[in-house]
Enzyme design. Structure first.
Site: not given
Ligand code: PA5
Length: 462
Positions: A294, A323, A436
């Site tokens: 951000e 792994h 938003k």
């Protein structure tokens, strides 16, 4: 103090194509970095600079209010439910996961010393929300609603659902089960809190969500669960003092910022991996991911030119991800800088029993899991270095409030220095705001009608 080892980013170790001449770069960039550090420390009190987070470690007042409230409600609640998203949740999650005893919510009340279990509701997934709410006895739950803006849809939706449930169960008394952390003056949650008479805490001005972990956003959940917030502050303050050093050779945040910047811009390392070797530090990577993405992911630089800036953060966990993604780190594109976080001393030592000595696993008997995780981290470091993949190691002595305060603050300062090196604004998030606003429009918020119409016509095409 935290140790930082950057030798495996040096060309002497991994070669010219992938590594940096660190000594020369520190000389070349020393003056620029010095000015950035001076400037950050000079500007931190200027309104609008977005740098108030640099003062949070010194805010005795917040710590005092938070501790007072925590003491008042101690033993009153079995659960603490945090409603927050992004910067309002990730820091709290990272620190609580690191500092509370692992599997905290499974411990008995006595084992938790009377402190509550803690749950973070940081999404609007209907299934997990319903399941969590059916599991919690809301009468015995303190709900901490955290939103700086005071109107983020996800949080407000959760809050509205829970407020109604609480009111049904508790009648007028429900207010005692809600505490709000929000802006001092503005926002819908501030307005509602005043109308309803909730206890409130403040997200200070000039502290963006991703830099808010050491404001009441984080300190309140920490204190409510018994984390020593004075020790967190001590860690921040000591690190702050160390990072005021304007000599890059003595400033680990500046070193890591410059290393990341140069590897990204000169050597094609466009991905920054955060890989702690400790399950307790797992969510530090999530927090770092938000902070790095951000803050640095920006379309424009400070002159308004299009730059599409940013280095993509990627989380990994040692030894588990040896792994999994390690295959890619070792043999895939050489486009990453790997940050290891190592812990010198774990709280526990666990010995592997001497059994099956006559088989191929007999060699493990008598060693400890502690030795094993160290061997895992060492082996990953060496294989990556053999494959000429730049990596740095950050070592903390142990996982405690003091060291976690240091560690997170160091990453915050590193990010702020990086933003200056890239010449971008590290403290806004227009890309997040855009999404938003689209959600407001799609959910029918007043004032967003045009945007909603536009979005619906676009959505009919895709
Ligand atoms: O870092 C940020 O700015 C964001 O992640 C916000 O913290 C997040 O969107 C939540 O915002 P608010 O605290 O205003 O509800």
């Amino acid at each position: 103090m935290i140790k930082f080892d950057c030798r495996n980013a040096d060309k002497a170790v991994i070669g010219d194509e992938n590594g940096l001449d660190l000594a020369a770069e520190f000389d070349i960039w020393g003056e620029k970095v010095r000015n950035i550090i001076v400037d950050l420390n000079k500007s931190k009190d200027i309104p609008g600079s977005g740098l108030q987070w640099m003062n949070l470690g010194y805010s005795q007042e917040t710590a005092w209010y938070v501790k007072e409230y925590a003491a008042l409600v101690k033993n009153r609640f079995e659960n603490l439910l945090i409603l927050g998203i992004g910067g309002s949740a990730l820091g709290g999650m990272a620190v609580c996961h690191a500092l509370l005893r692992p599997y905290w919510n499974y411990l008995s009340k006595e084992e938790r010393n009377g402190y509550p279990r803690i749950f973070f509701l940081d999404n609007v997934d209907p299934d997990s929300t319903v399941s969590l709410l059916s599991h919690l006895d809301l009468k015995k739950t303190l709900v901490n609603v955290i939103t700086k803006s005071g109107d983020t849809t996800e949080i407000m939706a959760q809050y509205m659902i829970i407020k109604n449930m609480l009111e049904k169960e508790l009648g007028d008394d429900y207010r005692k089960n809600i505490v709000a952390t929000t802006d001092m003056r503005s926002g819908i949650l501030r307005q509602i809190s005043e109308q309803e008479g909730y206890k409130t805490f403040v997200v200070p001005d000039d502290v963006g969500g991703r830099y808010s972990v050491f404001s009441a956003v984080g300190l309140l959940p920490f204190a409510l669960t018994g984390i020593d917030i004075d020790e967190v502050s001590n860690g921040i303050k000591d690190m702050d003092l160390a990072l005021k050093n304007t000599d890059i050779r003595q400033n680990i945040a500046a070193q890591n910022a410059l290393i990341h910047h140069l590897l990204d811009t000169k050597k094609g390392k466009h991905i920054s991996v955060m890989m702690p070797y400790s399950s307790r530090l797992k969510y530090i990577s999530d927090w770092y991911t938000q902070l790095w993405a951000e803050s640095l992911g920006k379309q424009y630089n400070l002159e308004g030119n299009i730059v599409f800036n940013g280095q993509t953060p990627l989380k990994a966990l040692g030894a588990t991800d040896q792994h999994s993604v390690l295959q890619l780190f070792n043999e895939g594109p050489n486009d990453k800088i790997i940050n290891f976080i190592r812990v010198k001393e774990f709280d526990n030592t666990l010995e592997i029993p001497k059994i099956f000595e006559y088989t191929g696993i007999g060699y493990l008997g008598g060693k400890s899991i502690n030795q094993l995780i160290d061997a895992e981290a060492d082996s990953t470091k060496v294989t990556l270095t053999d494959n000429k993949r730049p990596n740095v190691t950050i070592t903390i002595d142990k996982i405690d409030a003091y060291n976690i305060g240091q560690l997170l603050y160091m990453f915050e300062v590193q990010t702020a220095i990086s933003a200056s090196l890239y010449n971008i604004n590290g403290f806004n998030q227009p890309g997040v705001e855009q999404s938003k606003n689209y959600v407001y429009a799609l959910m029918g918020r007043a004032g967003y009608e045009d945007s909603a119409q536009n979005l619906h016509s676009k959505l009919s095409l895709v």
